[in-house]
Design an enzyme around this catalytic site. Structure first.
Site, PDB file in Angstrom:
ATOM      1  N   TYR A  13       0.859  -1.195   0.000  1.00 25.82           N
ATOM      2  CA  TYR A  13       0.000   0.000   0.000  1.00 25.82           C
ATOM      3  C   TYR A  13       0.890   1.238   0.000  1.00 25.82           C
ATOM      4  O   TYR A  13       1.419   1.656   1.029  1.00 25.82           O
ATOM      5  CB  TYR A  13      -0.937   0.024   1.207  1.00 25.82           C
ATOM      6  CG  TYR A  13      -1.920  -1.129   1.272  1.00 25.82           C
ATOM      7  CD1 TYR A  13      -2.178  -1.925   0.151  1.00 25.82           C
ATOM      8  CD2 TYR A  13      -2.593  -1.436   2.453  1.00 25.82           C
ATOM      9  CE1 TYR A  13      -3.082  -2.993   0.223  1.00 25.82           C
ATOM     10  CE2 TYR A  13      -3.506  -2.487   2.520  1.00 25.82           C
ATOM     11  CZ  TYR A  13      -3.734  -3.257   1.405  1.00 25.82           C
ATOM     12  OH  TYR A  13      -4.628  -4.301   1.481  1.00 25.82           O
TER      13      TYR A  13
ATOM     14  N   PHE B  12     -13.181  -4.779   1.328  1.00 31.01           N
ATOM     15  CA  PHE B  12     -14.198  -4.107   0.504  1.00 31.01           C
ATOM     16  C   PHE B  12     -15.576  -4.199   1.173  1.00 31.01           C
ATOM     17  O   PHE B  12     -16.590  -4.423   0.512  1.00 31.01           O
ATOM     18  CB  PHE B  12     -14.239  -4.748  -0.883  1.00 31.01           C
ATOM     19  CG  PHE B  12     -14.548  -3.781  -2.012  1.00 31.01           C
ATOM     20  CD1 PHE B  12     -13.945  -2.526  -2.090  1.00 31.01           C
ATOM     21  CD2 PHE B  12     -15.446  -4.126  -3.013  1.00 31.01           C
ATOM     22  CE1 PHE B  12     -14.224  -1.657  -3.143  1.00 31.01           C
ATOM     23  CE2 PHE B  12     -15.729  -3.278  -4.073  1.00 31.01           C
ATOM     24  CZ  PHE B  12     -15.117  -2.034  -4.134  1.00 31.01           C
ATOM     25  N   PRO B  13     -15.629  -4.035   2.529  1.00 26.93           N
ATOM     26  CA  PRO B  13     -16.900  -4.263   3.234  1.00 26.93           C
ATOM     27  C   PRO B  13     -17.976  -3.237   2.882  1.00 26.93           C
ATOM     28  O   PRO B  13     -19.168  -3.482   3.069  1.00 26.93           O
ATOM     29  CB  PRO B  13     -16.515  -4.141   4.711  1.00 26.93           C
ATOM     30  CG  PRO B  13     -15.298  -3.278   4.714  1.00 26.93           C
ATOM     31  CD  PRO B  13     -14.559  -3.628   3.459  1.00 26.93           C
ATOM     32  N   LEU B  14     -17.536  -2.063   2.362  1.00 25.64           N
ATOM     33  CA  LEU B  14     -18.506  -1.008   2.002  1.00 25.64           C
ATOM     34  C   LEU B  14     -18.598  -0.846   0.493  1.00 25.64           C
ATOM     35  O   LEU B  14     -19.191   0.126   0.023  1.00 25.64           O
ATOM     36  CB  LEU B  14     -18.056   0.339   2.595  1.00 25.64           C
ATOM     37  CG  LEU B  14     -17.765   0.364   4.083  1.00 25.64           C
ATOM     38  CD1 LEU B  14     -17.172   1.711   4.491  1.00 25.64           C
ATOM     39  CD2 LEU B  14     -19.061   0.127   4.848  1.00 25.64           C
TER      40      LEU B  14
ATOM     41  N   GLY C  29     -17.750   2.614  -0.369  1.00 29.16           N
ATOM     42  CA  GLY C  29     -18.734   3.686  -0.161  1.00 29.16           C
ATOM     43  C   GLY C  29     -19.906   3.602  -1.125  1.00 29.16           C
ATOM     44  O   GLY C  29     -20.801   4.443  -1.095  1.00 29.16           O
TER      45      GLY C  29
HETATM   46  N1  LIG Z   1      -6.613  -8.595   0.987  1.00 27.52           N
HETATM   47  C1  LIG Z   1      -6.833  -7.874  -0.076  1.00 27.52           C
HETATM   48  O1  LIG Z   1      -6.558  -8.293  -1.201  1.00 27.52           O
HETATM   49  C2  LIG Z   1      -7.387  -6.494   0.080  1.00 27.52           C
HETATM   50  C3  LIG Z   1      -7.816  -5.777  -1.045  1.00 27.52           C
HETATM   51  C4  LIG Z   1      -8.338  -4.498  -0.837  1.00 27.52           C
HETATM   52  C5  LIG Z   1      -8.428  -3.991   0.453  1.00 27.52           C
HETATM   53  N2  LIG Z   1      -7.982  -4.701   1.517  1.00 27.52           N
HETATM   54  C6  LIG Z   1      -8.070  -4.193   2.895  1.00 27.52           C
HETATM   55  O2  LIG Z   1      -9.430  -3.957   3.192  1.00 27.52           O
HETATM   56  C7  LIG Z   1      -9.623  -2.627   3.640  1.00 27.52           C
HETATM   57  C8  LIG Z   1     -10.989  -2.159   3.207  1.00 27.52           C
HETATM   58  O3  LIG Z   1     -11.161  -2.321   1.811  1.00 27.52           O
HETATM   59  P1  LIG Z   1     -11.422  -1.112   0.809  1.00 27.52           P
HETATM   60  O4  LIG Z   1     -10.745   0.120   1.327  1.00 27.52           O
HETATM   61  O5  LIG Z   1     -11.082  -1.575  -0.538  1.00 27.52           O
HETATM   62  O6  LIG Z   1     -12.973  -0.974   0.822  1.00 27.52           O
HETATM   63  P2  LIG Z   1     -14.066  -0.273   1.758  1.00 27.52           P
HETATM   64  O7  LIG Z   1     -13.612  -0.236   3.161  1.00 27.52           O
HETATM   65  O8  LIG Z   1     -15.330  -0.978   1.418  1.00 27.52           O
HETATM   66  O9  LIG Z   1     -14.177   1.179   1.185  1.00 27.52           O
HETATM   67  C9  LIG Z   1     -13.290   2.215   1.456  1.00 27.52           C
HETATM   68  C10 LIG Z   1     -13.710   3.391   0.600  1.00 27.52           C
HETATM   69  O10 LIG Z   1     -15.026   3.786   0.958  1.00 27.52           O
HETATM   70  C11 LIG Z   1     -15.061   5.155   1.295  1.00 27.52           C
HETATM   71  N3  LIG Z   1     -15.791   5.268   2.565  1.00 27.52           N
HETATM   72  C12 LIG Z   1     -15.424   4.767   3.771  1.00 27.52           C
HETATM   73  N4  LIG Z   1     -16.351   5.047   4.705  1.00 27.52           N
HETATM   74  C13 LIG Z   1     -17.322   5.750   4.070  1.00 27.52           C
HETATM   75  C14 LIG Z   1     -18.530   6.307   4.506  1.00 27.52           C
HETATM   76  N5  LIG Z   1     -18.923   6.210   5.774  1.00 27.52           N
HETATM   77  N6  LIG Z   1     -19.299   6.964   3.585  1.00 27.52           N
HETATM   78  C15 LIG Z   1     -18.902   7.065   2.299  1.00 27.52           C
HETATM   79  N7  LIG Z   1     -17.751   6.547   1.822  1.00 27.52           N
HETATM   80  C16 LIG Z   1     -16.959   5.887   2.702  1.00 27.52           C
HETATM   81  C17 LIG Z   1     -13.637   5.615   1.457  1.00 27.52           C
HETATM   82  O11 LIG Z   1     -13.457   6.895   0.903  1.00 27.52           O
HETATM   83  P3  LIG Z   1     -12.994   8.128   1.820  1.00 27.52           P
HETATM   84  O12 LIG Z   1     -11.516   7.959   1.980  1.00 27.52           O
HETATM   85  O13 LIG Z   1     -13.396   9.293   0.988  1.00 27.52           O
HETATM   86  O14 LIG Z   1     -13.740   8.009   3.109  1.00 27.52           O
HETATM   87  C18 LIG Z   1     -12.832   4.599   0.688  1.00 27.52           C
HETATM   88  O15 LIG Z   1     -12.583   5.047  -0.622  1.00 27.52           O
HETATM   89  C19 LIG Z   1      -8.450  -1.860   3.011  1.00 27.52           C
HETATM   90  O16 LIG Z   1      -8.157  -0.668   3.708  1.00 27.52           O
HETATM   91  C20 LIG Z   1      -7.336  -2.871   3.139  1.00 27.52           C
HETATM   92  O17 LIG Z   1      -6.791  -2.847   4.456  1.00 27.52           O
HETATM   93  C21 LIG Z   1      -7.473  -5.947   1.338  1.00 27.52           C
END
Ligand SMILES: NC(=O)c1ccc[n+]([C@@H]2O[C@H](COP(=O)([O-])OP(=O)(O)OC[C@H]3O[C@@H](n4cnc5c(N)ncnc54)[C@H](OP(=O)(O)O)[C@@H]3O)[C@@H](O)[C@H]2O)c1
Length: 298
Positions: A75, A220-222, A225
């Site tokens: 990252y 990617f739980p959200l 967003g």
């Molecule tokens: N193992 C793997 O292959 C893998 C792959 C991807 C991710 N991950 C891990 O999983 C974590 C979460 O995944 P992710 O970041 O892809 O997906 P996510 O948590 O579903 O979504 C994060 C995104 O949603 C937005 N967001 C967060 N809270 C919000 C809210 N309350 N309202 C509106 N928008 C919101 C954020 O933008 P803002 O910054 O504008 O809030 C950010 O762009 C990552 O940080 C990482 O640690 C692991």
């Protein structure tokens, strides 16, 4: 002064309302964690747009009672781990930082699996240095690289564990068969797969983790967003619950299984606070089933 102290105590308890889980039987974490991929630049590359805010997000996460932070050497690369150390080192007691290795990053949005043992060894050394740790509590193989025998990749992690550089080992984006095979080489305590209320491809893996009492960390739980639009089932339920769609998605995950450890990511304190407040939402079995039915039908 007294008011400030009370407010801080209330804050401290917020994430804890999600409950606790013992990763590997001995790492006690508050179930609602934080994913630190989004505190980097576009394409998960380079510096974040607002580094000061990224530092604030991490400090606020800990203030709110979060003690489980997920990151990876890839990252940034390196940026997320460096900002975590800048914001939080010396770490408060009980903070669990989970990191990962197994990718090369040739540029923004580009990810190439690299499970060569020498790469995994140097990736782990880099993470230890950037995170300023003597030992990583949970080290996850970001992907099983199809170009290298799985035994060699897992064997490299087993050696790092024997040397005391990592405590526990987790996997990411794997099938039940791959987990079962990995466990013949080395103990595995957690799995991190893409999963959310609207994205249920890993249901069999979740059920396996539940039976084996392994942590299941849905990424990617959200859906970044976009887990729902205003006319979607989650949007409707959010109105009923007087919550936001992100909060409904997180509350559903927490209610779905006691082994689920959600790690929503954000670069903004405002979104962090909104997400952590989901820990206090009470979802009963009939609401979970209703949401489940509606999400599957949509
Ligand atoms: N193992 C793997 O292959 C893998 C792959 C991807 C991710 N991950 C891990 O999983 C974590 C979460 O995944 P992710 O970041 O892809 O997906 P996510 O948590 O579903 O979504 C994060 C995104 O949603 C937005 N967001 C967060 N809270 C919000 C809210 N309350 N309202 C509106 N928008 C919101 C954020 O933008 P803002 O910054 O504008 O809030 C950010 O762009 C990552 O940080 C990482 O640690 C692991």
């Amino acid at each position: 002064m007294q008011n400030r102290k009370t407010a801080m105590q209330r804050d401290q308890n917020l994430a804890k309302k999600s409950g606790e889980f013992l990763i590997g039987g001995d790492l006690r974490v508050v179930r609602l964690g934080f994913g630190a991929m989004r505190i980097t630049g576009n394409g998960v590359w380079g510096e974040p747009a607002d580094r000061t805010e990224a530092v604030r997000v991490l400090r606020r996460a800990v203030e709110l009672g979060i003690n489980f932070i997920d990151t990876a050497d890839s990252y940034g690369p390196g940026v997320s781990e460096e900002i975590i150390a800048e914001a939080l080192h010396p770490y408060p007691p009980g903070l669990v930082i989970a990191t990962k290795g197994g990718f090369d990053r040739p540029g923004p949005n580009r990810w190439i699996e690299n499970g060569k043992p020498e790469h995994l060894r140097s990736a782990c050394e880099g993470s230890l240095r950037r995170l300023r740790l003597e030992r990583i509590d949970l080290y996850q193989l970001h992907r099983i690289d199809p170009k290298t025998p799985a035994e060699d990749q897992l064997g490299a992690l087993r050696d790092l564990q024997a040397q005391g550089k990592i405590k526990h080992i987790g996997l990411s984006e794997v099938s039940v068969r791959q987990i079962q095979h990995a466990r013949t080489v080395v103990p595995i305590v957690s799995v991190q797969n893409r999963y959310s209320v609207t994205d249920r491809g890993s249901e069999d893996v979740l059920e396996y983790c539940e039976k084996q009492k392994m942590g299941f960390i849905p990424w990617f739980p959200l859906a970044a967003g976009r887990v729902s639009g205003p006319e979607s089932p989650i949007g409707h339920i959010a109105v009923q619950w007087k919550a936001t769609p992100s909060q409904v998605a997180l509350a559903w995950l927490l209610a779905r299984s006691p082994v689920i450890l959600p790690i929503p990511g954000t670069s903004k304190v405002e979104h962090l606070e909104e997400n952590v407040a989901a820990a206090a939402l009470k979802v009963d079995a009939s609401q979970t089933q209703e949401l489940d039915r509606m999400a599957r039908a949509s």
